[in-house]
Design a protein around this motif. Structure first.
Motif, PDB file in Angstrom:
ATOM      1  N   LYS A   3       0.976  -1.299   0.179  1.00 18.78           N
ATOM      2  CA  LYS A   3      -0.161   0.056  -0.386  1.00 18.78           C
ATOM      3  C   LYS A   3       0.688   1.311  -0.226  1.00 18.78           C
ATOM      4  O   LYS A   3       1.793   1.339   0.888  1.00 18.78           O
ATOM      5  N   ILE A   5       0.565   5.202   0.907  1.00 21.97           N
ATOM      6  CA  ILE A   5       0.068   6.197   1.636  1.00 21.97           C
ATOM      7  C   ILE A   5       1.443   7.771   1.584  1.00 21.97           C
ATOM      8  O   ILE A   5       2.171   7.464   1.400  1.00 21.97           O
ATOM      9  N   ASP A 142      -1.682   4.806  -3.277  1.00 25.54           N
ATOM     10  CA  ASP A 142      -3.470   4.232  -2.512  1.00 25.54           C
ATOM     11  C   ASP A 142      -4.724   5.259  -1.987  1.00 25.54           C
ATOM     12  O   ASP A 142      -6.069   5.252  -1.869  1.00 25.54           O
ATOM     13  N   SER A 143      -3.620   5.920  -0.500  1.00 31.82           N
ATOM     14  CA  SER A 143      -4.409   6.811   0.387  1.00 31.82           C
ATOM     15  C   SER A 143      -3.655   7.783   0.298  1.00 31.82           C
ATOM     16  O   SER A 143      -2.547   7.842   0.301  1.00 31.82           O
ATOM     17  N   GLN A 169      -8.300  12.523  -7.769  1.00 29.48           N
ATOM     18  CA  GLN A 169      -9.856  11.598  -7.870  1.00 29.48           C
ATOM     19  C   GLN A 169     -10.384  11.016  -8.649  1.00 29.48           C
ATOM     20  O   GLN A 169     -10.570  10.176 -10.175  1.00 29.48           O
ATOM     21  N   LEU A 176      -7.613   6.650  -5.591  1.00 30.71           N
ATOM     22  CA  LEU A 176      -7.306   7.612  -3.991  1.00 30.71           C
ATOM     23  C   LEU A 176      -8.354   7.131  -3.396  1.00 30.71           C
ATOM     24  O   LEU A 176      -9.413   7.931  -3.479  1.00 30.71           O
ATOM     25  N   GLU A 177      -7.901   7.317  -1.632  1.00 26.52           N
ATOM     26  CA  GLU A 177      -8.928   7.142  -0.264  1.00 26.52           C
ATOM     27  C   GLU A 177      -8.321   8.217   0.426  1.00 26.52           C
ATOM     28  O   GLU A 177      -6.665   8.088   0.282  1.00 26.52           O
ATOM     29  N   GLU A 179      -6.856   7.899   4.502  1.00 28.76           N
ATOM     30  CA  GLU A 179      -7.136   7.059   4.699  1.00 28.76           C
ATOM     31  C   GLU A 179      -7.317   7.009   6.123  1.00 28.76           C
ATOM     32  O   GLU A 179      -8.167   6.297   7.026  1.00 28.76           O
ATOM     33  N   ASN A 253      -5.648  -2.128   7.615  1.00 28.66           N
ATOM     34  CA  ASN A 253      -5.740  -2.441   6.173  1.00 28.66           C
ATOM     35  C   ASN A 253      -5.382  -3.988   6.261  1.00 28.66           C
ATOM     36  O   ASN A 253      -4.980  -5.024   5.430  1.00 28.66           O
TER      37      ASN A 253
END
Length: 265
Positions: A3, A5, A142-143, A169, A176-177, A179, A253
């Motif tokens: 992941k 970040i 990813d986040s 996004q 993309l989130e 976190e 996660n």
């Protein structure tokens, strides 16, 4: 599964680099393989983990501008499981040099794609701006973890950052989130700190990490020794706070049976 970040907030002094260094170290202590990528021209994450940016031959700058393979820029740190791609003062000019590049917002994503599967977590320490380097980080991630200091004007500028995230996004990184929002510099004795915690949780609810990063002298001292807090004083409140954050992140996660069932449906 790895992941990526990004740790970002265009507002300075919110504990962004402190979070990058100490979360990376804490995840490593918890036996996760971690790559810390410093894309802030100030190179504070690089020096804060014990390296002089001026003495490093290949940094993220050479990867972004000169096309150096990321494997040649990765440094093994003294902490087992924690690797670093350093920053350099030359990174100040990288945004200008990258302007002519094709898919200039995607350069960092293409670099990290070559090494991300070697790690459980890749943490990107972003510069305190919403320039091309930060756009690259958010496109590659990813986040995003957004540090918010428990002080006056805490929410100032968050609207602009959230608008930027929405644009990314929509146009560059649909996956993309957020976190989580991370509350830093918390002092339980101060009414203001508690007010900010309440206000942020009211605005963002479950998106806020349960872990609060306590204001702590050891967190401020440790970078001057080139050490994360857990290596400087593992029993300090700051070190314990980041260890708790690392545990919370791992739990968030770790796929649960319920989540797996929803994916299968």
């Amino acid at each position: 599964m790895s992941k990526v970040i990004a740790i970002a907030n265009q507002k300075g002094g919110v504990g962004k680099t402190t979070t990058a260094i100490n979360l990376a170290a804490s995840l490593s202590v918890l036996e996760k393989k971690v790559l810390l990528v410093d894309v802030d021209p100030q190179a504070n994450a690089t020096s804060g983990i014990g390296y002089d940016p001026k003495e490093i031959e290949n940094s993220i700058y050479e990867c972004l501008v000169d096309g150096i393979e990321p494997e040649k820029a990765i440094i093994k740190t003294e902490i087992t499981g924690l690797d670093l791609i350093s920053s350099h003062i030359d990174l100040v000019g990288a945004e200008i040099e990258m302007l002519e590049a094709e898919n200039r917002e995607m350069v960092l994503k293409e670099i990290l794609a070559k090494v991300r599967d070697d790690y459980d977590y890749v943490l990107i320490d972003c510069s305190p701006s919403l320039g091309l380097l930060t756009l690259n980080a958010l496109t590659a991630a990813d986040s995003i973890i957004i540090p918010v200091q428990c002080e006056y004007f805490a929410l100032e500028g968050l609207g602009k950052l959230l608008n930027t995230i929405q644009l990314i996004q929509k146009n560059l990184n649909t996956e993309l989130e957020i976190e989580g929002f991370l509350l830093t510099m918390y002092d339980a004795r101060l009414r203001l700190s508690n007010h900010v915690v309440s206000e942020v949780k009211q605005h963002f609810e479950s998106m806020v990490f349960e872990t609060l990063i306590l204001r702590n002298v050891k967190l401020s001292e440790s970078p001057s020794y080139g050490l994360p807090a857990i290596m400087y004083d593992a029993k300090s409140k700051g070190a314990v706070s980041y260890m708790n954050l690392a545990k919370e992140l791992i739990v968030r996660n770790t796929p649960t049976e319920e989540n797996l069932e929803q994916k299968q449906e």
